[in-house]
Design an enzyme around this catalytic site. Structure first.
Site, PDB file in Angstrom:
ATOM      1  N   SER A  10      47.582  33.553  60.579  1.00  0.00           N
ATOM      2  CA  SER A  10      45.818  33.245  60.724  1.00  0.00           C
ATOM      3  C   SER A  10      45.602  34.985  59.891  1.00  0.00           C
ATOM      4  O   SER A  10      45.105  35.024  61.274  1.00  0.00           O
ATOM      5  CB  SER A  10      45.438  32.173  61.807  1.00  0.00           C
ATOM      6  OG  SER A  10      43.955  32.527  61.487  1.00  0.00           O
ATOM      7  N   CYS A  11      45.264  34.811  58.446  1.00  0.00           N
ATOM      8  CA  CYS A  11      43.930  35.273  57.855  1.00  0.00           C
ATOM      9  C   CYS A  11      44.591  37.632  58.127  1.00  0.00           C
ATOM     10  O   CYS A  11      45.745  37.269  58.597  1.00  0.00           O
ATOM     11  CB  CYS A  11      42.722  36.060  59.490  1.00  0.00           C
ATOM     12  SG  CYS A  11      42.069  34.544  59.134  1.00  0.00           S
ATOM     13  N   ASP A  12      44.581  38.010  57.334  1.00  0.00           N
ATOM     14  CA  ASP A  12      44.334  39.542  57.129  1.00  0.00           C
ATOM     15  C   ASP A  12      43.167  39.919  56.624  1.00  0.00           C
ATOM     16  O   ASP A  12      42.333  39.022  55.585  1.00  0.00           O
ATOM     17  CB  ASP A  12      45.480  39.173  55.659  1.00  0.00           C
ATOM     18  CG  ASP A  12      46.878  38.925  56.408  1.00  0.00           C
ATOM     19  OD1 ASP A  12      47.362  40.049  56.938  1.00  0.00           O
ATOM     20  OD2 ASP A  12      46.644  37.977  56.145  1.00  0.00           O
ATOM     21  N   GLU A  97      40.151  38.273  63.466  1.00  0.00           N
ATOM     22  CA  GLU A  97      41.678  37.851  63.523  1.00  0.00           C
ATOM     23  C   GLU A  97      41.677  37.161  65.511  1.00  0.00           C
ATOM     24  O   GLU A  97      41.624  37.507  66.354  1.00  0.00           O
ATOM     25  CB  GLU A  97      43.083  39.018  63.710  1.00  0.00           C
ATOM     26  CG  GLU A  97      42.127  39.892  62.002  1.00  0.00           C
ATOM     27  CD  GLU A  97      43.137  38.911  60.817  1.00  0.00           C
ATOM     28  OE1 GLU A  97      43.792  38.390  61.250  1.00  0.00           O
ATOM     29  OE2 GLU A  97      42.311  38.945  59.480  1.00  0.00           O
ATOM     30  N   ARG A 243      53.195  40.357  57.511  1.00  0.00           N
ATOM     31  CA  ARG A 243      51.848  40.640  56.031  1.00  0.00           C
ATOM     32  C   ARG A 243      50.772  41.936  56.675  1.00  0.00           C
ATOM     33  O   ARG A 243      50.945  41.874  55.740  1.00  0.00           O
ATOM     34  CB  ARG A 243      51.229  38.680  56.382  1.00  0.00           C
ATOM     35  CG  ARG A 243      51.578  37.539  55.807  1.00  0.00           C
ATOM     36  CD  ARG A 243      50.176  36.661  56.056  1.00  0.00           C
ATOM     37  NE  ARG A 243      49.483  36.829  57.707  1.00  0.00           N
ATOM     38  CZ  ARG A 243      49.227  36.681  58.683  1.00  0.00           C
ATOM     39  NH1 ARG A 243      50.560  35.967  59.562  1.00  0.00           N
ATOM     40  NH2 ARG A 243      48.503  36.678  59.286  1.00  0.00           N
TER      41      ARG A 243
END
Length: 421
Positions: A10-12, A97, A243
């Site tokens: 989930s998300c960067d 995040e 990531r």
């Protein structure tokens, strides 16, 4: 107790400051990676004054309202009150995040991290003040509750990247406890793991004592927030670590030459996993230009659609008399919304807004029809480059006539829809 954890996908979120950027400006960016069937809307709320004693209904709980809230533009999952990312009229940007650690995330209904994003933007005129707003709300109301529009419980703690025209802050939380790191130059990115180590510029007053009481810290070694509050078994966060590392490499590759287009390219990068595909995918993206000169306007770009590689980043500038962004606003169901009824999430209504529906068709064409799809993508990229060029002209001069950009985002959507035809 929270249900079994889903993988941390989930998300960067990214920020670049001089001298990493070209010119005296800060560049902010985020991909919101959410369940693949979730619709993300882009919405605008004007500044407002509120009566003493007023309350505000967040996603799950009601809290006290403040006397004044700032104008905000938000990219958010259409079923909730808060936001994954957004900006306010003072040039503050926030992205959050999901993070997990030794402390169990609570499934008891409190403030979601996404609620805290919106509350920080509505109540603060600087990045550091937004940090203080979030910390105070955490202390008073806590964080918790289901973070998916689904009966299966998905919970997490939150980290935040908060930026303004001057600086950026990383705020990482575990329950009500938190640590914060100030970023004044260079670049930084966060993913789904704690990243603050020994440079702690602000913190919850009891954060170290709590770690000591839990047996996580013996007071002999240097206090390292990420080490002490993270899982003992770091294999659990390998995916987000990868990531994060790839994002850092992409920033480093462009160090000294980072522009908003650079940020968009990073958000579109599939090989790194930053532009996510699969059960969780990138459902919305944002990139912002924050000039250090307060006389110059901040420019915020949003997709409002999944997969930034097949989307157009459309510009938004805060000026007076902006109307609601109708074509990226999802249908509203009021008190009949299954999110509002208890037990929650017994059904899932159609939340697709007009742009989402048109984009869904366009994405299918791009996927299935080579020549037509390539032509459509070319039109979309040409439109985006034209908009960026127009914004660069504005960004280098004070905005004398605000009426020229009052419908900026809405007009860009109309042009995007033409590119789909």
């Amino acid at each position: 107790m929270a249900a079994a954890h889903l993988p941390p996908r989930s998300c960067d979120t990214f920020v670049a400051l001089p001298p990493a950027t070209i010119g005296e400006r800060i560049i902010f960016g985020k991909n919101s990676d959410r369940p693949c069937d979730e619709v993300q809307e882009v919405v605008y709320f004007p500044s407002a004054s509120h009566e003493p004693g007023a309350k505000i209904e967040c996603t799950y709980i009601e809290i006290e309202q403040v006397s004044h809230t700032h104008a905000v533009v938000l990219s958010r999952p259409a079923w909730l009150w808060g936001a994954e990312m957004g900006a306010n009229e003072h040039g503050v940007c926030i992205g959050n995040e999901a993070v997990w650690g030794r402390e169990e995330a609570s499934d008891s209904e409190a403030l979601l991290g996404m609620d805290l994003v919106r509350l920080g933007l509505e109540r603060a005129d600087s990045a550091e003040k937004a940090l203080e707003v979030i910390a105070e709300l955490l202390e008073r109301h806590g964080q918790g509750g289901n973070c998916m529009e689904d009966e299966s419980i998905f919970t997490y703690h939150n980290s935040f990247l908060i930026a303004d025209r001057k600086e950026a802050w990383i705020l990482e939380t575990s329950g009500k406890y938190w640590a914060a790191e100030k970023i004044e130059d260079g670049f930084r990115n966060i993913s789904n793991q704690y990243s603050i180590t020994t440079k702690i510029d602000r913190e919850h007053p009891d954060m170290r004592d709590y770690a000591k009481s839990k047996g996580w810290w013996d007071c002999k070694r240097e206090f390292n927030f990420a080490v002490i509050y993270s899982y003992l078994n770091t294999a659990r966060i390998d995916a987000s670590g990868s990531r994060s590392c790839e994002g850092r490499k992409l920033l480093e590759k462009n160090n000294g030459n980072i522009t908003v287009e650079t940020m968009m390219d990073i958000l579109r990068d599939k090989e790194s996993g930053i532009n996510m595909e699969g059960g969780f995918l990138t459902t919305g993206s944002m990139a912002s230009v924050l000039p250090k000169d307060p006389r110059l306007p901040c420019v915020h770009y949003f997709t409002g659609t999944p997969d930034p590689a097949r989307s157009v980043f459309k510009p938004f500038i805060f000026v007076p008399n902006i109307q609601q962004l109708k074509k990226t606003r999802s249908p509203a169901y009021g008190p009949e919304d299954p999110v509002k009824k208890k037990p929650r999430f017994q059904s899932k209504p159609d939340r697709k807004h007009e742009l989402y529906k048109k984009h869904e068709v366009a994405a299918a064409i791009i996927e299935s029809t080579k020549e037509r799809g390539e032509n459509m993508l070319k039109k979309m990229r040409t439109l985006e480059k034209e908009k960026i060029a127009e914004m660069e002209e504005i960004a280098h001069s004070s905005l004398r006539d605000s009426t020229l950009v009052v419908n900026l985002f809405a007009e860009a959507i109309e042009e995007e829809l033409k590119a789909y035809s």
